[in-house]
Enzyme design. Structure first.
Site, short mmCIF file in Angstrom:
data_model
loop_
_atom_site.label_atom_id
_atom_site.label_comp_id
_atom_site.label_asym_id
_atom_site.label_seq_id
_atom_site.Cartn_x
_atom_site.Cartn_y
_atom_site.Cartn_z
CG HIS A 159 -2.05 -1.01 1.10
ND1 HIS A 159 -3.19 -0.80 0.37
CD2 HIS A 159 -2.16 -2.26 1.61
CE1 HIS A 159 -3.97 -1.87 0.44
NE2 HIS A 159 -3.36 -2.78 1.18
CG ASP A 219 -3.42 -3.84 4.88
OD1 ASP A 219 -2.48 -3.05 5.09
OD2 ASP A 219 -4.40 -3.54 4.17
CD GLU A 220 -5.75 -5.84 1.07
OE1 GLU A 220 -6.75 -6.42 0.64
OE2 GLU A 220 -5.59 -4.60 0.97
CB VAL A 221 2.62 -7.79 1.84
CG1 VAL A 221 3.92 -7.52 1.10
CG2 VAL A 221 2.52 -6.92 3.09
CD GLU A 272 -3.72 -8.85 6.12
OE1 GLU A 272 -4.00 -8.21 7.16
OE2 GLU A 272 -4.16 -8.54 5.01
#
Ligand SMILES: *[C@@H]1O[C@H](CO)[C@@H](O)[C@H](O)[C@H]1NC(C)=O
Ligand SMILES: *[C@@H]1O[C@H](CO)[C@@H](O)[C@H](O)[C@H]1NC(C)=O
Ligand SMILES: *[C@@H]1O[C@H](CO)[C@@H](O)[C@H](O)[C@H]1NC(C)=O
Ligand SMILES: *[C@@H]1O[C@H](CO)[C@@H](O)[C@H](O)[C@H]1NC(C)=O
Ligand SMILES: *[C@@H]1O[C@H](CO)[C@@H](O)[C@H](O)[C@H]1NC(C)=O
Length: 425
Positions: A159, A219-221, A272
């Site tokens: 992000h 998050d969301e790597v 995460e």
């Protein structure tokens, strides 16, 4: 607290209001907003237009200490005025934490004094779509006066695409075969300059935002870019990480957490970071966001079983809308409805309603938030025994009329009217 119809002596009343609610956000915060809000909601007007309150006894305090609202100012820029007005309405709803998801992939509106190029190159518009140091101070002070803490989120290592242009060398170059493709991925975790950069940035952020906590994201790597990069693959071999890119992510996050701890700050991270087995300080707060049916309750159980404090947002993504009264689903959530010991339940600090910005800007922020976020606010404030949906409907519909009277463009729950409709002025 017991008071008759007289409004006096107001001073001692305020002092009493100060002492209930437990809303002192932090040392130095003005103490009475939640009590004063309760008081203001008791005021009526009789047939002759005279203000009065009925004799009332109130025993009231929040069930959870962390009652937050997330605004996303990266996917769309929200003007300062919209943030300040949202803080006002948060106070009416007794929210006490503003989680400012200030930067993300699409834009970097935070004006950094250490790294001015970040917003110069990363904001949608470096003149008009930025938060200056003075804007940030205004937000923090406006919030403080309403008993609201401001927790900024600088989400890394994913992000961060908007960070790239203003911070050369920070992001990972992605490869197509043997050559860089010109596209960038998450923060590059294998170069020392990365850690010098995040140390300086978080030094600044820690002093700009007085709250003890920072939200560090995590998050969301997306591992695709890391996998494509030959230097990263070589580093993986050297470190013995095999093909497990979660280990690389953990390598980065652990160093980040050490940096932030050494700055004397506490941290909140998205789930995460816990799911990927990053070694955490025991007082870390894990923010549960993945919805996946009711599995978020298992996640709450797992997080608290491991001894970490938890915050819940999974069922409270208010940016999602649907036809009908979708506030009811948000209202019916019971954050502690997972198998676990009383000690585990005590680790749940509360939760946050989230308003992600893909489809939200200043044109629709207010009606999308209010009064729906009020359902979350009540869930986080009131005793768990307060759960009757019809009663809540009556309260929320009336409260929405209060909001209209106060000039807030809150959308209707369902069919009906308010004595004083929204005037738009
Ligand atoms: C005061 O009490 C009366 C009688 O119960 C009620 O009708 C009225 O709505 C109350 N006023 C307010 C402002 O709560
Ligand atoms: C309103 O005013 C009228 C006329 O003065 C008076 O008779 C009545 O009692 C007042 N109502 C209240 C609630 O004070
Ligand atoms: C990076 O930092 C580590 C530890 O401080 C050091 O051992 C290493 O030589 C540095 N690497 C480069 C390329 O400067
Ligand atoms: C919780 O932990 C159990 C046992 O480790 C695991 O099987 C389960 O997938 C976890 N639940 C969630 C939602 O992550
Ligand atoms: C919640 O309400 C129940 C039932 O009225 C009561 O026994 C309990 O003490 C309340 N809990 C708190 C924290 O006030």
């Amino acid at each position: 607290m017991s008071r008759s119809a007289s409004l006096f002596p107001l001073t001692s009343l305020l002092i009493e209001l100060c002492s209930f609610g437990g809303v002192c956000a932090e040392k130095g915060a003005v103490c009475f907003p939640a009590g004063l809000e309760t008081f203001s909601q008791l005021i009526g007007r009789d047939e002759n237009g005279t203000y009065y309150i009925n004799e009332t006894e109130i025993v009231d305090f929040p069930r959870f200490p962390h009652r937050g609202l997330l605004l996303d100012t990266s996917r769309h820029y929200l003007p300062l005025r919209a943030i300040l007005e949202t803080l006002d309405v948060m106070a009416y709803n007794k929210f006490n934490v503003f989680h400012w998801h200030i930067v993300d992939d699409p834009s970097f509106p935070y004006e950094s004094s250490t790294f001015p190029e970040l917003s110069k190159q990363g904001a949608f518009n470096a003149m008009t779509h930025v938060y200056t140091a003075s804007d940030v101070r205004t937000v923090i002070e406006h919030a403080r006066l309403r008993g609201i803490r401001v927790i900024p989120e600088f989400d890394t290592p994913g992000h961060t695409l908007s960070w790239g242009p203003g911070a050369p060398g920070l992001l990972t170059p992605c490869y197509l075969g043997a050559t860089p493709s010109g596209v960038y991925g998450p923060i590059n975790p294998i170069v020392n300059s990365t850690y010098q950069f995040v140390t300086s940035l978080f030094q600044e952020v820690s002093s700009v935002f007085p709250d003890f906590f920072l939200h560090l994201g995590g998050d969301e790597v997306d591992f695709t870019c890391w996998k494509s990069n030959p230097e990263i693959r070589a580093f993986m071999r050297e470190m013995g990480f095999g093909e497990d890119y979660k280990k690389l992510e953990s390598f980065y996050i652990q160093r980040l957490l050490n940096i932030v701890s050494s700055l004397g700050k506490g941290y909140i991270v998205w789930q995460e970071v816990f799911d990927n087995d990053v070694k955490l300080r025991p007082d870390t707060i894990i923010h549960v966001w993945k919805e996946n049916g009711m599995l978020y309750l298992n996640e709450m159980a797992n997080v608290t079983r491991a001894g970490y404090q938890a915050l819940l947002s999974a069922p409270w993504y208010l940016n999602r809308i649907s036809y009908g009264q979708d506030w009811i689903e948000a209202y019916k959530v019971e954050p502690l409805n997972f198998p676990g010991s009383p000690e585990q339940k005590a680790l749940v600090m509360g939760g946050e309603a989230c308003m992600w910005g893909e489809y939200v800007d200043v044109t629709n922020l207010t009606p999308r938030l209010w009064p729906r976020a009020g359902a979350v606010a009540e869930r986080l404030w009131s005793n768990e025994t307060v759960g009757n949906v019809e009663d809540a409907y009556a309260r929320l519909a009336e409260f929405r009329c209060t909001l209209l009277r106060r000039g807030v463009q809150a959308q209707p729950l369902f069919i009906g009217y308010c004595d004083q409709e929204f005037s738009g002025a």
